[in-house]
Scaffold this motif. Sequence first.
Motif, PDB file in Angstrom:
ATOM      1  N   MET A 188      37.388  44.002  33.537  1.00 29.73           N
ATOM      2  CA  MET A 188      38.324  43.896  32.347  1.00 29.73           C
ATOM      3  C   MET A 188      39.839  44.335  32.815  1.00 29.73           C
ATOM      4  N   GLN A 189      40.701  43.165  32.399  1.00 33.60           N
ATOM      5  CA  GLN A 189      42.004  43.778  32.732  1.00 33.60           C
ATOM      6  C   GLN A 189      42.942  43.629  31.616  1.00 33.60           C
ATOM      7  N   PHE A 190      43.728  44.511  31.293  1.00 33.81           N
ATOM      8  CA  PHE A 190      45.010  44.448  30.430  1.00 33.81           C
ATOM      9  C   PHE A 190      46.054  43.402  30.908  1.00 33.81           C
ATOM     10  N   ILE A 191      46.221  42.572  29.825  1.00 34.58           N
ATOM     11  CA  ILE A 191      47.457  41.358  30.313  1.00 34.58           C
ATOM     12  C   ILE A 191      48.335  41.863  29.388  1.00 34.58           C
ATOM     13  N   SER A 192      49.429  42.569  29.911  1.00 34.28           N
ATOM     14  CA  SER A 192      50.537  42.990  28.972  1.00 34.28           C
ATOM     15  C   SER A 192      51.639  41.928  28.993  1.00 34.28           C
ATOM     16  N   THR A 193      51.792  41.231  30.092  1.00 36.19           N
ATOM     17  CA  THR A 193      52.948  40.308  29.985  1.00 36.19           C
ATOM     18  C   THR A 193      53.365  39.537  29.034  1.00 36.19           C
ATOM     19  N   ASP A 235      48.795  41.466  45.443  1.00 34.22           N
ATOM     20  CA  ASP A 235      47.880  42.077  44.761  1.00 34.22           C
ATOM     21  C   ASP A 235      48.008  43.615  44.726  1.00 34.22           C
ATOM     22  N   TRP A 236      47.465  44.231  43.956  1.00 32.06           N
ATOM     23  CA  TRP A 236      47.689  45.907  44.197  1.00 32.06           C
ATOM     24  C   TRP A 236      46.427  46.763  43.839  1.00 32.06           C
ATOM     25  N   THR A 237      46.450  47.900  44.141  1.00 30.99           N
ATOM     26  CA  THR A 237      45.391  49.003  43.803  1.00 30.99           C
ATOM     27  C   THR A 237      46.277  50.067  43.117  1.00 30.99           C
ATOM     28  N   SER A 238      45.184  50.913  42.450  1.00 29.51           N
ATOM     29  CA  SER A 238      45.649  52.091  41.785  1.00 29.51           C
ATOM     30  C   SER A 238      44.556  52.982  41.754  1.00 29.51           C
ATOM     31  N   SER A 239      43.848  53.201  42.764  1.00 33.23           N
ATOM     32  CA  SER A 239      42.656  54.267  42.606  1.00 33.23           C
ATOM     33  C   SER A 239      43.372  55.768  42.981  1.00 33.23           C
ATOM     34  N   GLN A 240      44.466  55.767  43.177  1.00 31.17           N
ATOM     35  CA  GLN A 240      45.033  57.316  43.672  1.00 31.17           C
ATOM     36  C   GLN A 240      44.957  58.062  42.170  1.00 31.17           C
ATOM     37  N   ARG A 241      44.525  59.309  42.565  1.00 25.37           N
ATOM     38  CA  ARG A 241      44.624  60.008  41.143  1.00 25.37           C
ATOM     39  C   ARG A 241      45.165  61.614  41.589  1.00 25.37           C
ATOM     40  N   LYS A 242      45.997  61.940  40.521  1.00 24.54           N
ATOM     41  CA  LYS A 242      46.705  63.490  41.038  1.00 24.54           C
ATOM     42  C   LYS A 242      45.140  64.549  41.163  1.00 24.54           C
ATOM     43  N   GLY A 270      50.925  55.499  40.036  1.00 27.82           N
ATOM     44  CA  GLY A 270      51.632  54.248  40.205  1.00 27.82           C
ATOM     45  C   GLY A 270      50.693  53.225  40.784  1.00 27.82           C
ATOM     46  N   ILE A 271      51.297  52.065  40.815  1.00 22.57           N
ATOM     47  CA  ILE A 271      50.624  51.026  41.520  1.00 22.57           C
ATOM     48  C   ILE A 271      50.880  50.709  42.953  1.00 22.57           C
ATOM     49  N   TYR A 272      49.931  50.496  43.890  1.00 17.25           N
ATOM     50  CA  TYR A 272      50.268  50.495  45.371  1.00 17.25           C
ATOM     51  C   TYR A 272      50.304  48.777  45.515  1.00 17.25           C
ATOM     52  N   PHE A 325      35.619  50.215  25.401  1.00 20.60           N
ATOM     53  CA  PHE A 325      35.617  48.842  25.855  1.00 20.60           C
ATOM     54  C   PHE A 325      35.441  48.795  27.329  1.00 20.60           C
ATOM     55  N   TRP A 326      36.402  49.623  28.118  1.00 18.37           N
ATOM     56  CA  TRP A 326      36.330  49.590  29.604  1.00 18.37           C
ATOM     57  C   TRP A 326      35.087  50.144  30.196  1.00 18.37           C
ATOM     58  N   LEU A 327      34.665  51.184  29.517  1.00 18.78           N
ATOM     59  CA  LEU A 327      33.207  51.720  30.176  1.00 18.78           C
ATOM     60  C   LEU A 327      32.111  50.984  29.743  1.00 18.78           C
ATOM     61  N   ARG A 343      32.871  54.258  38.497  1.00 26.07           N
ATOM     62  CA  ARG A 343      33.068  52.700  38.933  1.00 26.07           C
ATOM     63  C   ARG A 343      34.229  52.127  38.195  1.00 26.07           C
ATOM     64  N   ARG A 344      34.546  52.564  36.980  1.00 27.30           N
ATOM     65  CA  ARG A 344      35.629  51.768  36.264  1.00 27.30           C
ATOM     66  C   ARG A 344      36.843  51.653  36.999  1.00 27.30           C
ATOM     67  N   ARG A 345      37.430  50.325  36.861  1.00 25.49           N
ATOM     68  CA  ARG A 345      38.798  50.104  37.353  1.00 25.49           C
ATOM     69  C   ARG A 345      39.149  48.946  36.781  1.00 25.49           C
ATOM     70  N   THR A 346      40.426  48.607  36.924  1.00 19.31           N
ATOM     71  CA  THR A 346      40.944  47.153  36.456  1.00 19.31           C
ATOM     72  C   THR A 346      40.324  46.111  37.241  1.00 19.31           C
ATOM     73  N   THR A 347      39.986  45.093  36.775  1.00 23.34           N
ATOM     74  CA  THR A 347      39.599  43.826  37.800  1.00 23.34           C
ATOM     75  C   THR A 347      40.766  42.749  37.717  1.00 23.34           C
TER      76      THR A 347
HETATM   77  C1  LIG Z   1      48.658  50.549  28.328  1.00 26.59           C
HETATM   78  C2  LIG Z   1      48.255  49.826  29.371  1.00 26.59           C
HETATM   79  C3  LIG Z   1      48.980  48.744  29.856  1.00 26.59           C
HETATM   80  C4  LIG Z   1      48.566  48.118  31.099  1.00 26.59           C
HETATM   81  N1  LIG Z   1      49.034  46.895  31.369  1.00 26.59           N
HETATM   82  C5  LIG Z   1      48.656  46.280  32.494  1.00 26.59           C
HETATM   83  C6  LIG Z   1      49.029  44.858  32.828  1.00 26.59           C
HETATM   84  O1  LIG Z   1      49.687  44.278  32.233  1.00 26.59           O
HETATM   85  N2  LIG Z   1      48.243  44.147  33.867  1.00 26.59           N
HETATM   86  C7  LIG Z   1      47.277  45.054  34.695  1.00 26.59           C
HETATM   87  O2  LIG Z   1      46.665  44.479  35.460  1.00 26.59           O
HETATM   88  N3  LIG Z   1      46.961  46.311  34.406  1.00 26.59           N
HETATM   89  C8  LIG Z   1      47.558  46.962  33.237  1.00 26.59           C
HETATM   90  N4  LIG Z   1      46.977  48.270  32.953  1.00 26.59           N
HETATM   91  C9  LIG Z   1      46.098  48.846  33.776  1.00 26.59           C
HETATM   92  C10 LIG Z   1      46.524  49.898  34.656  1.00 26.59           C
HETATM   93  O3  LIG Z   1      47.502  49.318  35.648  1.00 26.59           O
HETATM   94  C11 LIG Z   1      45.447  50.583  35.233  1.00 26.59           C
HETATM   95  O4  LIG Z   1      44.590  51.311  34.312  1.00 26.59           O
HETATM   96  C12 LIG Z   1      46.034  51.551  36.096  1.00 26.59           C
HETATM   97  O5  LIG Z   1      46.836  51.214  37.393  1.00 26.59           O
HETATM   98  C13 LIG Z   1      44.687  52.262  36.751  1.00 26.59           C
HETATM   99  O6  LIG Z   1      43.896  51.516  37.546  1.00 26.59           O
HETATM  100  P1  LIG Z   1      42.384  51.521  37.296  1.00 26.59           P
HETATM  101  O7  LIG Z   1      42.295  50.908  35.793  1.00 26.59           O
HETATM  102  O8  LIG Z   1      41.769  50.390  38.358  1.00 26.59           O
HETATM  103  O9  LIG Z   1      41.860  52.706  37.548  1.00 26.59           O
HETATM  104  C14 LIG Z   1      47.477  48.665  31.595  1.00 26.59           C
HETATM  105  C15 LIG Z   1      46.921  49.783  31.319  1.00 26.59           C
HETATM  106  C16 LIG Z   1      47.180  50.391  30.097  1.00 26.59           C
HETATM  107  C17 LIG Z   1      46.492  51.805  29.730  1.00 26.59           C
END
Ligand SMILES: Cc1cc2nc3c(=O)[nH]c(=O)nc-3n(C[C@H](O)[C@H](O)[C@H](O)COP(=O)(O)O)c2cc1C
Length: 278
Positions: A188-193, A235-242, A97-99, A177-179, A9-13
């Motif tokens: 949980m969402q990474f905020i890199s910007t 918005d984007w999704t990225s559930s694809q995996r190799k 990638g992200i779609y 943290f994610w799990l 179930r884990r994915r980026t919110t």
């Molecule tokens: C180092 C790193 C940086 C990331 N930066 C961002 C970010 O800035 N914004 C965001 O929404 N997701 C960010 N992500 C999340 C990835 O985009 C996401 O894990 C990947 O697309 C797979 O999607 P999922 O987490 O839903 O499985 C980051 C992940 C990592 C590991």
Amino acid sequence: MDLLDAIRRRRTTNNKFAPDPVKPEHIRLLIEAASRSPSHFNSQPWRFVIVRDKDKLAALADLAGASMKELMEGEFFARYKRYFRFDDQEADGKRDGIYIDHMPAVLRPFIKQVFTPNIGKLLGTFGVSKMLGGNQAEIVRESPLILAVAMNKEEYKPGELAGLYSTISLGAVIQTFWLVTTSLNMGMQFISTPLEVPERKALIAEMLKIPPTFELVALFRMGYKAEDAKRNSIDWTSSQRKPFEELASVEEWGAAMPGDLAQAESILFPEKAPDARD
Ligand SMILES: Cc1cc2nc3c(=O)[nH]c(=O)nc-3n(C[C@H](O)[C@H](O)[C@H](O)COP(=O)(O)O)c2cc1C
């Protein structure tokens, strides 16, 4: 929640969380679970700052929104273009990638131009960078909690092996943290910007009083999942995996997958192919 269920179930919110504050016992659980993560020589090179104060969240939101807008109007697409997918065929073909699967219809005709050199200017002219910046600021401001991760500079030395090991350790702690958030029905969402813009990263480190011996390396939004959360306008999704066969080989790199492994049942996704997009 069972571990495999959390992995499944884990994915980026990407969108908003419920407004409820994160329970103190859940914050404690997150930090204690994180502390169980592996690190080289048990160095535990990480420290965390939990931000709940509304004024600080608002200040972080402004910095995140402004960074997003600035990056969009600058080098962002040129720097990261290899990760962007814009249609089903591309997303399903490459499986990484992200779609960008959700955007206002008026923007669709501009997709082809997204990688042209003047895209930053175009995004500014059409108000897209402003929209993305505003959205970023809004979701950060309304997050119940931001988690900042700092790495010990004595360990985190780019170019040295200890630097690589501490980066690997960072990945382990973040996955914990994610799990755990997933198992608590949190997102949980990474905020890199804001960390991609050096001046804003410095302002955040100063605001959080991160000492010079530590480097601010990551920021995450966290909160409980909202039942009725709407998708962001872009918005984007990225559930694809190799697929399994592309990810791994047995005995040597590139060797064909032996039949027993190729035919082994999927325990994680018994109903569908593990790489299928949902
Ligand atoms: C180092 C790193 C940086 C990331 N930066 C961002 C970010 O800035 N914004 C965001 O929404 N997701 C960010 N992500 C999340 C990835 O985009 C996401 O894990 C990947 O697309 C797979 O999607 P999922 O987490 O839903 O499985 C980051 C992940 C990592 C590991």
